[in-house]
Design a protein around this motif. Structure first.
Motif, PDB file in Angstrom:
ATOM      1  N   GLN A  37       0.813  -1.217   0.000  1.00  0.00           N
ATOM      2  CA  GLN A  37       0.000   0.000   0.000  1.00  0.00           C
ATOM      3  C   GLN A  37       0.853   1.276   0.000  1.00  0.00           C
ATOM      4  N   PRO A  38       1.718   1.414  -1.005  1.00  0.00           N
ATOM      5  CA  PRO A  38       2.547   2.622  -1.071  1.00  0.00           C
ATOM      6  C   PRO A  38       1.697   3.822  -1.478  1.00  0.00           C
ATOM      7  N   PRO A  39       2.170   5.040  -1.233  1.00  0.00           N
ATOM      8  CA  PRO A  39       1.440   6.225  -1.696  1.00  0.00           C
ATOM      9  C   PRO A  39       1.305   6.213  -3.218  1.00  0.00           C
ATOM     10  N   ALA A  40       0.218   6.784  -3.713  1.00  0.00           N
ATOM     11  CA  ALA A  40      -0.045   6.765  -5.152  1.00  0.00           C
ATOM     12  C   ALA A  40       1.042   7.485  -5.938  1.00  0.00           C
ATOM     13  N   TYR A  41       1.654   8.525  -5.328  1.00  0.00           N
ATOM     14  CA  TYR A  41       2.702   9.244  -6.045  1.00  0.00           C
ATOM     15  C   TYR A  41       3.983   8.410  -6.152  1.00  0.00           C
ATOM     16  N   PHE A  42       4.116   7.399  -5.277  1.00  0.00           N
ATOM     17  CA  PHE A  42       5.313   6.556  -5.284  1.00  0.00           C
ATOM     18  C   PHE A  42       5.143   5.372  -6.242  1.00  0.00           C
ATOM     19  N   LEU A  43       4.038   4.653  -6.132  1.00  0.00           N
ATOM     20  CA  LEU A  43       3.762   3.521  -7.018  1.00  0.00           C
ATOM     21  C   LEU A  43       2.251   3.405  -7.211  1.00  0.00           C
ATOM     22  N   PRO A  44       1.733   3.895  -8.317  1.00  0.00           N
ATOM     23  CA  PRO A  44       0.291   3.768  -8.564  1.00  0.00           C
ATOM     24  C   PRO A  44      -0.082   2.336  -8.891  1.00  0.00           C
ATOM     25  N   SER A  45      -1.342   2.013  -8.745  1.00  0.00           N
ATOM     26  CA  SER A  45      -1.824   0.668  -9.059  1.00  0.00           C
ATOM     27  C   SER A  45      -1.988   0.510 -10.570  1.00  0.00           C
ATOM     28  N   PRO A  46      -1.978  -0.741 -11.062  1.00  0.00           N
ATOM     29  CA  PRO A  46      -2.203  -0.945 -12.495  1.00  0.00           C
ATOM     30  C   PRO A  46      -3.521  -0.362 -12.976  1.00  0.00           C
ATOM     31  N   SER A  47      -4.566  -0.438 -12.146  1.00  0.00           N
ATOM     32  CA  SER A  47      -5.858   0.115 -12.556  1.00  0.00           C
ATOM     33  C   SER A  47      -5.791   1.633 -12.702  1.00  0.00           C
ATOM     34  N   ALA A  48      -5.040   2.305 -11.806  1.00  0.00           N
ATOM     35  CA  ALA A  48      -4.897   3.759 -11.910  1.00  0.00           C
ATOM     36  C   ALA A  48      -4.121   4.144 -13.163  1.00  0.00           C
ATOM     37  N   VAL A  49      -3.088   3.376 -13.480  1.00  0.00           N
ATOM     38  CA  VAL A  49      -2.314   3.646 -14.693  1.00  0.00           C
ATOM     39  C   VAL A  49      -3.166   3.384 -15.929  1.00  0.00           C
ATOM     40  N   GLN A 219       4.541  15.997 -16.464  1.00  0.00           N
ATOM     41  CA  GLN A 219       3.980  15.048 -15.496  1.00  0.00           C
ATOM     42  C   GLN A 219       4.890  14.885 -14.288  1.00  0.00           C
ATOM     43  N   ARG A 220       6.190  14.912 -14.513  1.00  0.00           N
ATOM     44  CA  ARG A 220       7.140  14.820 -13.391  1.00  0.00           C
ATOM     45  C   ARG A 220       7.014  16.039 -12.490  1.00  0.00           C
ATOM     46  N   ASP A 221       6.932  17.207 -13.089  1.00  0.00           N
ATOM     47  CA  ASP A 221       6.851  18.430 -12.294  1.00  0.00           C
ATOM     48  C   ASP A 221       5.558  18.502 -11.484  1.00  0.00           C
ATOM     49  N   SER A 222       4.492  17.873 -11.996  1.00  0.00           N
ATOM     50  CA  SER A 222       3.218  17.879 -11.276  1.00  0.00           C
ATOM     51  C   SER A 222       3.029  16.627 -10.417  1.00  0.00           C
ATOM     52  N   VAL A 223       4.081  15.813 -10.303  1.00  0.00           N
ATOM     53  CA  VAL A 223       4.073  14.570  -9.516  1.00  0.00           C
ATOM     54  C   VAL A 223       2.899  13.678  -9.949  1.00  0.00           C
ATOM     55  N   ASP A 224       2.686  13.621 -11.263  1.00  0.00           N
ATOM     56  CA  ASP A 224       1.644  12.755 -11.829  1.00  0.00           C
ATOM     57  C   ASP A 224       2.296  11.414 -12.190  1.00  0.00           C
ATOM     58  N   THR A 225       2.509  10.579 -11.180  1.00  0.00           N
ATOM     59  CA  THR A 225       3.220   9.312 -11.399  1.00  0.00           C
ATOM     60  C   THR A 225       2.434   8.377 -12.305  1.00  0.00           C
ATOM     61  N   ALA A 226       1.119   8.315 -12.121  1.00  0.00           N
ATOM     62  CA  ALA A 226       0.304   7.463 -12.987  1.00  0.00           C
ATOM     63  C   ALA A 226       0.401   7.927 -14.436  1.00  0.00           C
ATOM     64  N   GLY A 227       0.409   9.245 -14.648  1.00  0.00           N
ATOM     65  CA  GLY A 227       0.565   9.763 -16.007  1.00  0.00           C
ATOM     66  C   GLY A 227       1.920   9.424 -16.597  1.00  0.00           C
TER      67      GLY A 227
END
Length: 264
Positions: A37-49, A219-227
């Motif tokens: 259960q890491p934070p979404a900004y660290f490792l998003p789930s496959p469904s979020a991606v 996307q990096r600057d906005s911390v959009d890891t899923a993006g």
């Protein structure tokens, strides 16, 4: 000592294997997210991606960026190939040049794109032209090395027999050496396309641009890891598609050679 023979996979097994590997990767990814259960900004789930990827693909501004990166990668690879192949023939034919250049060919492949991009920005400026040049430099050396090795691997007995039959230098190159070296040349081009996509992204991130590299920067600057994951998946698909096209051409050339009784 008895040698172990590996069983050859059936076409069906060869086709299924990559999909099974992909399923295992996705399962491991999902399990890691569910347990840790890491934070979404660290490792998003496959469904979020997947959701982000679907939203990205229907975004009207995405496809122009995709086209820019694709054009940069394709143009750079073709430019690198157009320069590398004639130079490979020259190195193969001229003994003194071969002796002078060969010791440095291995070292050239250690040059990182991230180190070359700032230098190119100083020399030739910013924009799509310098990015294409960076892609060309990225693919030039792998294609050159593969082409030189392919030409060197041509059987000298075949070359000598062609010479005895009266084949000239140009005929020997076009009818004997290049066809026999084609698998190595295509292998270098196949790897070059993948490197060219990397070069395009690095170039856009360092030298500016309107492609997927610039999108990754935003996307990096906005911390959009899923993006970022979604954009990286698109880049992987682009590189895999270009890789697959060259692999298809390679298989077709091998099939034609088998039907005609020639060895590619």
């Amino acid at each position: 000592m008895r040698r172990t023979r590996h069983r050859r996979l059936t076409p069906a097994a060869r086709a299924i294997a990559p999909w099974l590997f992909l399923v295992c990767l996705l399962a491991g990814w999902s399990l890691t997210v569910a347990l840790a259960q890491p934070p979404a900004y660290f490792l998003p789930s496959p469904s979020a991606v997947a959701a982000k990827l679907a939203a990205t693909l229907v975004n009207p501004s995405f496809w122009p960026a995709f086209g820019v990166t694709f054009a940069e990668a394709l143009g750079g690879c073709l430019l690198g190939f157009a320069v590398a192949l004639p130079l490979a023939v020259l190195i193969h034919r001229v003994g003194f040049l071969r002796a002078a250049v060969t010791p440095f060919l291995g070292a050239t492949q250690a040059i990182p794109a991230i180190a070359v991009a700032p230098v190119l920005a100083i020399w030739v400026g910013y924009g799509i032209g310098p990015i294409i040049l960076l892609c060309a430099l990225m693919v030039f050396f792998p294609i050159l090395v593969a082409s030189v090795l392919g030409l060197r691997m041509v059987d000298p007995l075949v070359v000598d027999a062609a010479r005895m039959d009266g084949a000239g230098s140009v005929a020997l190159l076009t009818a004997i050496e290049l066809p026999l070296a084609l698998p190595s040349i295509l292998a270098g081009l196949r790897n070059g396309f993948a490197l060219s996509v990397t070069g395009a992204v690095v170039g856009e991130m360092v030298m500016g641009g309107r492609g997927l590299g610039q999108l990754l920067t935003l996307q990096r600057d906005s911390v959009d890891t899923a993006g970022m994951f979604a954009t990286i998946l698109v880049l992987c698909a682009m590189a895999s598609a270009l890789y697959g096209v060259i692999s298809f051409i390679e298989r077709r050339s091998a099939t034609v050679a088998d039907l005609t009784g020639e060895t590619p």
